[in-house]
Design a protein around this motif. Structure first.
Motif, PDB file in Angstrom:
ATOM      1  N   VAL A 195       0.845  -1.219   0.147  1.00  0.00           N
ATOM      2  CA  VAL A 195       0.079  -0.112   0.049  1.00  0.00           C
ATOM      3  C   VAL A 195       1.068   1.372   0.050  1.00  0.00           C
ATOM      4  CG1 VAL A 195      -1.678   0.968   1.333  1.00  0.00           C
ATOM      5  CG2 VAL A 195      -1.824  -1.571   1.301  1.00  0.00           C
ATOM      6  N   GLY A 196       0.630   1.979  -0.889  1.00  0.00           N
ATOM      7  CA  GLY A 196       1.759   3.477  -1.165  1.00  0.00           C
ATOM      8  C   GLY A 196       0.164   4.500  -0.583  1.00  0.00           C
ATOM      9  N   VAL A 197       1.122   5.667  -0.412  1.00  0.00           N
ATOM     10  CA  VAL A 197      -0.379   6.904  -0.264  1.00  0.00           C
ATOM     11  C   VAL A 197       0.338   7.855  -0.999  1.00  0.00           C
ATOM     12  CG1 VAL A 197      -1.146   8.723   1.063  1.00  0.00           C
ATOM     13  CG2 VAL A 197      -0.803   6.299   1.290  1.00  0.00           C
ATOM     14  N   GLY A 198       0.377   8.556  -2.564  1.00  0.00           N
ATOM     15  CA  GLY A 198       0.318   9.541  -2.674  1.00  0.00           C
ATOM     16  C   GLY A 198       0.219  10.453  -2.156  1.00  0.00           C
ATOM     17  N   LEU A 199       0.551  11.596  -2.099  1.00  0.00           N
ATOM     18  CA  LEU A 199       1.160  12.339  -1.500  1.00  0.00           C
ATOM     19  C   LEU A 199       1.039  13.548  -2.194  1.00  0.00           C
ATOM     20  CD1 LEU A 199       2.319  11.743   2.326  1.00  0.00           C
ATOM     21  CD2 LEU A 199      -0.396  12.688   0.763  1.00  0.00           C
ATOM     22  N   ILE A 200       0.368  15.514  -2.171  1.00  0.00           N
ATOM     23  CA  ILE A 200       1.004  16.119  -2.906  1.00  0.00           C
ATOM     24  C   ILE A 200       0.752  17.651  -2.068  1.00  0.00           C
ATOM     25  CG2 ILE A 200      -1.674  16.621  -3.621  1.00  0.00           C
ATOM     26  CD1 ILE A 200      -0.542  18.043  -6.495  1.00  0.00           C
ATOM     27  N   ASN A 201       1.624  18.179  -2.308  1.00  0.00           N
ATOM     28  CA  ASN A 201       1.569  19.448  -1.472  1.00  0.00           C
ATOM     29  C   ASN A 201       1.191  20.436  -1.874  1.00  0.00           C
ATOM     30  OD1 ASN A 201       2.990  21.697   0.430  1.00  0.00           O
ATOM     31  ND2 ASN A 201       4.963  20.869   0.479  1.00  0.00           N
ATOM     32  N   LEU A 202       0.507  21.380  -1.786  1.00  0.00           N
ATOM     33  CA  LEU A 202      -0.206  22.220  -1.717  1.00  0.00           C
ATOM     34  C   LEU A 202       0.102  23.520  -1.692  1.00  0.00           C
ATOM     35  CD1 LEU A 202      -3.875  21.001  -3.262  1.00  0.00           C
ATOM     36  CD2 LEU A 202      -1.885  20.851  -4.570  1.00  0.00           C
ATOM     37  N   GLY A 203       1.088  23.253  -0.104  1.00  0.00           N
ATOM     38  CA  GLY A 203       0.929  24.189   0.585  1.00  0.00           C
ATOM     39  C   GLY A 203       2.007  25.232   0.006  1.00  0.00           C
ATOM     40  N   ARG A 204       2.375  26.142   0.686  1.00  0.00           N
ATOM     41  CA  ARG A 204       3.810  27.628  -0.080  1.00  0.00           C
ATOM     42  C   ARG A 204       4.838  27.063   0.442  1.00  0.00           C
ATOM     43  NH1 ARG A 204      -1.187  31.634   1.472  1.00  0.00           N
ATOM     44  NH2 ARG A 204      -1.834  31.552  -0.581  1.00  0.00           N
ATOM     45  N   GLN A 205       5.218  25.646   1.840  1.00  0.00           N
ATOM     46  CA  GLN A 205       6.273  25.195   2.793  1.00  0.00           C
ATOM     47  C   GLN A 205       6.962  24.311   2.630  1.00  0.00           C
ATOM     48  OE1 GLN A 205       8.242  27.677   3.908  1.00  0.00           O
ATOM     49  NE2 GLN A 205       6.896  29.156   3.599  1.00  0.00           N
ATOM     50  N   ALA A 206       7.809  23.460   2.611  1.00  0.00           N
ATOM     51  CA  ALA A 206       8.054  21.944   1.825  1.00  0.00           C
ATOM     52  C   ALA A 206       7.204  21.790   3.285  1.00  0.00           C
ATOM     53  CB  ALA A 206       9.704  22.323   1.671  1.00  0.00           C
ATOM     54  N   VAL A 207       7.360  20.545   3.303  1.00  0.00           N
ATOM     55  CA  VAL A 207       6.440  19.686   4.466  1.00  0.00           C
ATOM     56  C   VAL A 207       7.761  18.262   4.226  1.00  0.00           C
ATOM     57  CG1 VAL A 207       4.602  18.480   5.405  1.00  0.00           C
ATOM     58  CG2 VAL A 207       4.264  20.362   3.783  1.00  0.00           C
ATOM     59  N   THR A 208       8.199  18.051   5.621  1.00  0.00           N
ATOM     60  CA  THR A 208       8.683  16.455   6.111  1.00  0.00           C
ATOM     61  C   THR A 208       8.661  15.521   6.863  1.00  0.00           C
ATOM     62  OG1 THR A 208      11.485  17.929   5.645  1.00  0.00           O
ATOM     63  CG2 THR A 208      11.091  15.786   7.162  1.00  0.00           C
ATOM     64  N   ILE A 209       8.157  14.374   5.810  1.00  0.00           N
ATOM     65  CA  ILE A 209       7.943  13.564   6.776  1.00  0.00           C
ATOM     66  C   ILE A 209       8.819  12.580   7.110  1.00  0.00           C
ATOM     67  CG2 ILE A 209       6.580  11.251   5.708  1.00  0.00           C
ATOM     68  CD1 ILE A 209       4.876  13.748   5.670  1.00  0.00           C
ATOM     69  N   HIS A 210       8.520  11.967   8.005  1.00  0.00           N
ATOM     70  CA  HIS A 210       9.698  11.172   8.842  1.00  0.00           C
ATOM     71  C   HIS A 210       9.050   9.887   9.718  1.00  0.00           C
ATOM     72  CE1 HIS A 210      11.244  14.697  10.194  1.00  0.00           C
ATOM     73  NE2 HIS A 210      10.384  15.095  10.561  1.00  0.00           N
ATOM     74  N   HIS A 211       9.660   8.825   8.727  1.00  0.00           N
ATOM     75  CA  HIS A 211       9.429   7.422   9.119  1.00  0.00           C
ATOM     76  C   HIS A 211       8.027   7.334  10.647  1.00  0.00           C
ATOM     77  CE1 HIS A 211       9.963   2.554   9.411  1.00  0.00           C
ATOM     78  NE2 HIS A 211       9.527   3.351  11.269  1.00  0.00           N
ATOM     79  N   GLY A 212       6.995   6.609  10.376  1.00  0.00           N
ATOM     80  CA  GLY A 212       5.826   6.535  11.377  1.00  0.00           C
ATOM     81  C   GLY A 212       5.278   7.739  11.220  1.00  0.00           C
ATOM     82  N   ASP A 213       5.448   8.644  10.215  1.00  0.00           N
ATOM     83  CA  ASP A 213       4.926  10.580  10.601  1.00  0.00           C
ATOM     84  C   ASP A 213       2.850   9.272  10.266  1.00  0.00           C
ATOM     85  OD1 ASP A 213       6.176  11.870  11.740  1.00  0.00           O
ATOM     86  OD2 ASP A 213       6.114  12.618  10.133  1.00  0.00           O
ATOM     87  N   ARG A 214       1.742  10.073  10.659  1.00  0.00           N
ATOM     88  CA  ARG A 214       0.788   9.406   9.581  1.00  0.00           C
ATOM     89  C   ARG A 214       0.321  10.485   9.076  1.00  0.00           C
ATOM     90  NH1 ARG A 214      -3.189  10.216  15.051  1.00  0.00           N
ATOM     91  NH2 ARG A 214      -1.488  11.974  15.325  1.00  0.00           N
ATOM     92  N   ILE A 215      -0.184   9.977   7.805  1.00  0.00           N
ATOM     93  CA  ILE A 215      -0.351   9.653   6.369  1.00  0.00           C
ATOM     94  C   ILE A 215      -1.413  10.361   5.463  1.00  0.00           C
ATOM     95  CG2 ILE A 215       2.423  10.515   6.235  1.00  0.00           C
ATOM     96  CD1 ILE A 215       2.231   8.013   4.673  1.00  0.00           C
ATOM     97  N   ALA A 216      -2.221   9.231   6.431  1.00  0.00           N
ATOM     98  CA  ALA A 216      -3.190   9.330   5.823  1.00  0.00           C
ATOM     99  C   ALA A 216      -4.132   8.209   6.855  1.00  0.00           C
ATOM    100  CB  ALA A 216      -3.263   8.841   4.169  1.00  0.00           C
ATOM    101  N   GLN A 217      -5.725   8.592   5.950  1.00  0.00           N
ATOM    102  CA  GLN A 217      -6.644   7.617   6.746  1.00  0.00           C
ATOM    103  C   GLN A 217      -7.418   6.544   5.768  1.00  0.00           C
ATOM    104  OE1 GLN A 217      -9.815   9.930   9.170  1.00  0.00           O
ATOM    105  NE2 GLN A 217      -8.972  11.196   7.605  1.00  0.00           N
ATOM    106  N   LEU A 218      -7.629   5.659   5.976  1.00  0.00           N
ATOM    107  CA  LEU A 218      -7.953   4.674   5.640  1.00  0.00           C
ATOM    108  C   LEU A 218      -9.490   3.874   5.786  1.00  0.00           C
ATOM    109  CD1 LEU A 218      -5.012   1.494   5.442  1.00  0.00           C
ATOM    110  CD2 LEU A 218      -5.308   3.714   3.874  1.00  0.00           C
ATOM    111  N   VAL A 219     -10.323   3.781   5.262  1.00  0.00           N
ATOM    112  CA  VAL A 219     -11.558   3.315   5.217  1.00  0.00           C
ATOM    113  C   VAL A 219     -12.265   2.279   4.423  1.00  0.00           C
ATOM    114  CG1 VAL A 219     -13.706   4.176   4.971  1.00  0.00           C
ATOM    115  CG2 VAL A 219     -11.960   5.602   5.604  1.00  0.00           C
ATOM    116  N   LEU A 220     -12.902   1.313   5.591  1.00  0.00           N
ATOM    117  CA  LEU A 220     -12.839   0.060   4.623  1.00  0.00           C
ATOM    118  C   LEU A 220     -14.615   0.731   4.069  1.00  0.00           C
ATOM    119  CD1 LEU A 220     -12.833  -2.615   3.964  1.00  0.00           C
ATOM    120  CD2 LEU A 220     -14.057  -3.231   6.675  1.00  0.00           C
ATOM    121  N   ALA A 221     -15.045   0.426   2.650  1.00  0.00           N
ATOM    122  CA  ALA A 221     -16.061   0.331   2.511  1.00  0.00           C
ATOM    123  C   ALA A 221     -16.984  -0.259   0.938  1.00  0.00           C
ATOM    124  CB  ALA A 221     -16.492   1.704   0.894  1.00  0.00           C
TER     125      ALA A 221
END
Length: 150
Positions: free
Chosen positions: A96-122
């Motif tokens: 499972v991979g999560v495609g992220l896009i930065n729509l902000g004005r500043q760089a964002v650093t993701i670290h190992h273990g950071d919560r990056i998305a939500q998964l919803v079973l449907a």
């Protein structure tokens, strides 16, 4: 109501410090999912990055898992899931991979273990197409984008 989803940590990945995707509150619809990174990942404004999670799933037939943004990341940093909601199909068995896009004005650093998305079973319904010569009329008709005003 609960539904069993098989979960597999992938070998050779730094998963010992990660938790299973989890509901953070009793009423939560989405399970937070963490990044599985060998090194920090900085996402510059406008950039799209595929973040690995270190796991694969076996989703029951008739279901999907939707990958959705975390509201805090979106509001505070402009970081969101690029194809929101993403879909993980029941027959997919890769990481499972999560495609992220930065729509902000500043760089964002993701670290190992950071919560990056939500998964919803449907649940999933599959369409069966029926070709017709005309469609049933409605009050709206063919009125599209913006036809009711701004």
């Amino acid at each position: 109501m609960e539904k069993k989803v098989e979960f597999l940590w992938l070998e050779g990945r730094e998963t010992e410090t990660l938790s299973l995707p989890a509901y953070e509150t009793e009423g939560a619809a989405g399970m937070d999912v963490a990044a599985c990174l060998d090194a920090d990942c900085t996402i510059e404004p406008g950039d799209i990055v595929l973040i690995p999670t270190g796991f694969a799933l076996a989703i029951p037939t008739g279901y999907e898992i939707q990958v959705r943004p975390r509201s805090g990341l979106a509001i505070k940093h402009g970081l969101t899931v690029v194809n929101a909601p993403g879909t993980i199909d029941a027959d997919y068995r890769g990481e499972v991979g999560v495609g992220l896009i930065n729509l902000g004005r500043q760089a964002v650093t993701i670290h190992h273990g950071d919560r990056i998305a939500q998964l919803v079973l449907a649940p999933v319904l599959q369409a069966r197409w029926t070709v017709v010569t005309e469609l049933e009329a409605t009050e709206r008709g063919a009125g599209g984008f913006g036809h009711t005003g701004v």
